[in-house]
Design a protein around this motif. Structure first.
Motif, PDB file in Angstrom:
ATOM      1  N   THR A 194       0.971  -1.302  -0.117  1.00 39.72           N
ATOM      2  CA  THR A 194      -0.035  -0.008   0.097  1.00 39.72           C
ATOM      3  C   THR A 194       0.919   1.436   0.040  1.00 39.72           C
ATOM      4  O   THR A 194       2.038   1.278   0.665  1.00 39.72           O
ATOM      5  CB  THR A 194      -0.982  -0.012   1.159  1.00 39.72           C
ATOM      6  N   ASP A 195       0.275   2.508  -0.589  1.00 36.64           N
ATOM      7  CA  ASP A 195       0.966   3.572  -0.529  1.00 36.64           C
ATOM      8  C   ASP A 195       0.460   4.462   0.597  1.00 36.64           C
ATOM      9  O   ASP A 195      -0.493   3.905   1.312  1.00 36.64           O
ATOM     10  CB  ASP A 195       0.504   4.364  -2.013  1.00 36.64           C
ATOM     11  N   ASP A 196       0.551   5.560   0.686  1.00 34.81           N
ATOM     12  CA  ASP A 196       0.196   6.492   1.747  1.00 34.81           C
ATOM     13  C   ASP A 196      -1.328   6.745   1.833  1.00 34.81           C
ATOM     14  O   ASP A 196      -1.711   6.781   2.793  1.00 34.81           O
ATOM     15  CB  ASP A 196       0.964   7.790   1.751  1.00 34.81           C
ATOM     16  N   ALA A 197      -2.115   6.355   0.760  1.00 36.89           N
ATOM     17  CA  ALA A 197      -3.339   6.363   0.474  1.00 36.89           C
ATOM     18  C   ALA A 197      -4.167   5.310   0.908  1.00 36.89           C
ATOM     19  O   ALA A 197      -5.353   5.154   0.913  1.00 36.89           O
ATOM     20  CB  ALA A 197      -3.793   6.925  -0.752  1.00 36.89           C
ATOM     21  N   GLY A 198      -3.200   4.229   1.254  1.00 32.35           N
ATOM     22  CA  GLY A 198      -3.786   2.811   1.685  1.00 32.35           C
ATOM     23  C   GLY A 198      -4.178   2.013   0.268  1.00 32.35           C
ATOM     24  O   GLY A 198      -4.907   1.194   0.598  1.00 32.35           O
ATOM     25  N   LYS A 199      -3.520   2.454  -0.866  1.00 35.99           N
ATOM     26  CA  LYS A 199      -4.055   1.536  -1.973  1.00 35.99           C
ATOM     27  C   LYS A 199      -2.875   0.822  -2.500  1.00 35.99           C
ATOM     28  O   LYS A 199      -1.837   1.210  -2.277  1.00 35.99           O
ATOM     29  CB  LYS A 199      -4.305   2.757  -3.112  1.00 35.99           C
TER      30      LYS A 199
ATOM     31  N   ASN B  73      -0.776   0.198  -4.495  1.00 29.99           N
ATOM     32  CA  ASN B  73       0.087   1.056  -5.700  1.00 29.99           C
ATOM     33  C   ASN B  73       1.375   0.711  -5.736  1.00 29.99           C
ATOM     34  O   ASN B  73       2.175   1.269  -6.631  1.00 29.99           O
ATOM     35  CB  ASN B  73      -0.034   2.512  -5.570  1.00 29.99           C
TER      36      ASN B  73
ATOM     37  N   ASP C 154       9.413  -1.401  -5.306  1.00 31.94           N
ATOM     38  CA  ASP C 154       9.058   0.016  -5.115  1.00 31.94           C
ATOM     39  C   ASP C 154       9.473   0.132  -3.390  1.00 31.94           C
ATOM     40  O   ASP C 154       9.902   0.917  -3.094  1.00 31.94           O
ATOM     41  CB  ASP C 154       7.560   0.444  -5.070  1.00 31.94           C
ATOM     42  N   VAL C 155       9.176  -0.820  -2.727  1.00 30.37           N
ATOM     43  CA  VAL C 155       9.474  -1.017  -1.330  1.00 30.37           C
ATOM     44  C   VAL C 155      10.608  -1.569  -0.831  1.00 30.37           C
ATOM     45  O   VAL C 155      11.179  -1.501   0.443  1.00 30.37           O
ATOM     46  CB  VAL C 155       8.342  -1.566  -0.385  1.00 30.37           C
TER      47      VAL C 155
END
Length: 154
Positions: free
Chosen positions: A61-66, A68, A73-74
């Motif tokens: 999840t991204d900062d918006a919880g989606k 993405n 990436d992580v």
């Protein structure tokens, strides 16, 4: 080839009481090979696609919880564990049949090649279990998130 991918906060595999692989945030992957998988699978388009999907599947999840963000990436880790039981056939009776699983000698070679081909594209550590051994997995499934990938469906 079948993969069961679990997003984890941590995971470890032990054999005979010894810790043989341990990761932090990332993916624990159970990998199985079927009778139809052969020596030509490594390097094939489906092989490359399944490895690309594994490291780039957006299940973090991204900062918006989606969903993405990918393992790449992580900067996450991978724990790869061979598991022939992914090819269990439970259609008849109560005891699963494993005739659909790849013969052990070939499965071992395919698994080792899979690990070798994943290492250069994995962003973090890549740890493994021990092929053919009784293993104990201890992990925290984060979400929970569990995804399956099957080479027959790619």
């Amino acid at each position: 080839m079948r993969l069961v991918i679990q997003r984890v906060t941590d995971a470890r595999v032990t054999v005979g009481g010894d810790n043989v692989g341990e990761i932090g945030k990332g993916l624990m992957v159970l990998a199985g090979f079927g009778r139809e998988d052969g020596e030509e699978l490594p390097g094939s388009p489906v092989w490359k696609k399944i490895i690309d999907k594994l490291v780039n599947l957006r299940i973090f999840t991204d900062d918006a919880g989606k969903f993405n963000l990918s393992l790449t990436d992580v900067g996450g880790d991978l724990l790869l564990v061979s598991q022939f039981t992914l090819y269990a056939d439970c259609r008849k009776g109560r005891r699963p049949s494993f005739t659909g699983a790849c013969p052990p000698e070939l499965a071992d070679r395919l698994f080792e090649r899979f690990v070798d081909d994943v290492r250069p594209v994995a962003p973090g550590r890549v740890e493994t279990g021990v092929f053919g051994e009784e293993m104990f997995l201890d992990f925290t499934n984060w979400g929970p998130v569990t995804i399956t990938l099957d080479s027959d469906e790619l």
